[in-house]
Design an enzyme around this catalytic site. Structure first.
Site, PDB file in Angstrom:
ATOM      1  CE  LYS A 183      -1.053  -0.035   4.984  1.00 18.59           C
ATOM      2  NZ  LYS A 183       0.067  -0.965   5.295  1.00 18.59           N
ATOM      3  NE  ARG A 191      -0.481  -0.035  11.059  1.00 20.90           N
ATOM      4  CZ  ARG A 191       0.444   0.460  10.247  1.00 20.90           C
ATOM      5  NH1 ARG A 191       0.482   1.732   9.996  1.00 20.90           N
ATOM      6  NH2 ARG A 191       1.321  -0.341   9.691  1.00 20.90           N
ATOM      7  NE  ARG A 231      10.943  -0.438   8.265  1.00 21.86           N
ATOM      8  CZ  ARG A 231       9.859   0.015   7.625  1.00 21.86           C
ATOM      9  NH1 ARG A 231       9.970   0.986   6.730  1.00 21.86           N
ATOM     10  NH2 ARG A 231       8.676  -0.478   7.859  1.00 21.86           N
TER      11      ARG A 231
HETATM   12  P1  AMP Z   1       4.221   1.287   8.585  1.00 25.66           P
HETATM   13  O1  AMP Z   1       5.441   1.913   8.013  1.00 25.66           O
HETATM   14  O2  AMP Z   1       2.942   1.983   8.163  1.00 25.66           O
HETATM   15  O3  AMP Z   1       4.145  -0.195   8.355  1.00 25.66           O
HETATM   16  O4  AMP Z   1       4.304   1.494  10.166  1.00 25.66           O
HETATM   17  C1  AMP Z   1       5.362   0.971  10.933  1.00 25.66           C
HETATM   18  C2  AMP Z   1       4.964   0.926  12.401  1.00 25.66           C
HETATM   19  O5  AMP Z   1       4.638   2.251  12.858  1.00 25.66           O
HETATM   20  C3  AMP Z   1       3.709   0.111  12.719  1.00 25.66           C
HETATM   21  O6  AMP Z   1       3.994  -1.257  12.871  1.00 25.66           O
HETATM   22  C4  AMP Z   1       3.266   0.749  14.027  1.00 25.66           C
HETATM   23  O7  AMP Z   1       4.064   0.323  15.113  1.00 25.66           O
HETATM   24  C5  AMP Z   1       3.563   2.219  13.782  1.00 25.66           C
HETATM   25  N1  AMP Z   1       2.404   2.908  13.183  1.00 25.66           N
HETATM   26  C6  AMP Z   1       2.323   3.476  11.934  1.00 25.66           C
HETATM   27  N2  AMP Z   1       1.123   4.005  11.724  1.00 25.66           N
HETATM   28  C7  AMP Z   1       0.394   3.776  12.844  1.00 25.66           C
HETATM   29  C8  AMP Z   1      -0.948   4.068  13.251  1.00 25.66           C
HETATM   30  N3  AMP Z   1      -1.808   4.694  12.426  1.00 25.66           N
HETATM   31  N4  AMP Z   1      -1.327   3.680  14.480  1.00 25.66           N
HETATM   32  C9  AMP Z   1      -0.485   3.055  15.325  1.00 25.66           C
HETATM   33  N5  AMP Z   1       0.770   2.724  15.014  1.00 25.66           N
HETATM   34  C10 AMP Z   1       1.213   3.085  13.781  1.00 25.66           C
END
Ligand code: AMP
Length: 216
Positions: free
Chosen positions: A13, A88, A160
């Site tokens: 996404k 989320r 990561r």
């Molecule tokens: P992503 O890069 O979107 O996969 O996000 C990496 C990590 O950031 C996730 O696994 C969460 O720990 C945190 N994170 C990102 N967006 C959110 C959100 N909307 N709510 C809570 N945690 C978030």
């Protein structure tokens, strides 16, 4: 144009969100990127967020909602945006909806990039990221020109912590429990659109542009 990207971590996404943002000239807003930038800069928010991210857990809503609402109230967001990784949870979606209602606005579409769990772990363990400039690669699908080195800034690429297999399993469980209910939430509002995320990324993008074309 206000779009929400839904889908499991690793469904692609983020890639699609960037392509939509480029094509329609709206900002791409990733809460994950905002958290990572804060971690890199050693801010208080970054220190707090990292504790959750490294374990594959969600950062608490109180922290996340505030940074998102601040970001979407910036002047570059008046013409719209693509949200990647937010909301989320149902409470996050409700806060966003309320904030938009207050300014007589709404989300146009929530696009679910659908990929079965089996594909996800395989995909994510191939991801490589540059902690210096934020660029992302994939050892099979989007390889850097030189193995282990960022094309954009020449720094080292890493896997990561939150893309490691054990963390991915945890993130998938969290996704099913806390984020998947958003599919029903947006479906009930009539703005959910689902695309098959297992096909080539350009084909996924074509599907999405067809959907967005209906908006005009
Ligand atoms: P992503 O890069 O979107 O996969 O996000 C990496 C990590 O950031 C996730 O696994 C969460 O720990 C945190 N994170 C990102 N967006 C959110 C959100 N909307 N709510 C809570 N945690 C978030």
């Amino acid at each position: 144009m206000k779009i929400i990207m839904l889908g499991a971590p690793g469904a692609g996404k983020g890639t699609q969100a960037k392509m939509i943002a480029d094509k329609y000239d709206v900002p791409h807003i990733s809460t994950g990127d905002i958290f990572r930038a804060n971690i890199k800069n050693g801010t208080e928010l970054g220190v707090e967020a990292k504790k959750y991210m490294d374990q594959g857990m969600l950062v608490p809503d109180e922290l996340t909602v505030k940074i998102l609402l601040d970001r979407v109230s910036q002047p570059d967001c008046t013409k719209g945006y693509v949200l990647d990784g937010f909301p989320r949870t149902i409470p996050q979606a409700e806060v966003l909806e309320k904030a938009l209602n207050e300014i007589n606005d709404h989300i146009d579409y929530a696009i679910d990039v659908n990929v079965p769990d089996e594909n996800i772990v395989r995909r994510m363990s191939g991801r490589r990221a540059c902690l210096s400039c934020g660029a992302t690669f994939h050892i099979v699908h989007v390889p850097p020109k030189t193995e282990g080195i960022c094309d954009r800034c020449g720094k080292e690429l890493i896997l990561r912590d939150d893309d490691k297999p054990e963390t991915v399993e945890k993130r998938l469980a969290v996704y099913h429990e806390q984020t998947q209910p958003l599919i029903e939430f947006y479906s009930a509002k009539g703005i959910l659109r689902t695309v098959d995320g297992t096909v080539d990324m350009m084909d996924v993008f074509e599907e999405i542009t067809k959907i967005l074309g209906e908006m005009a």
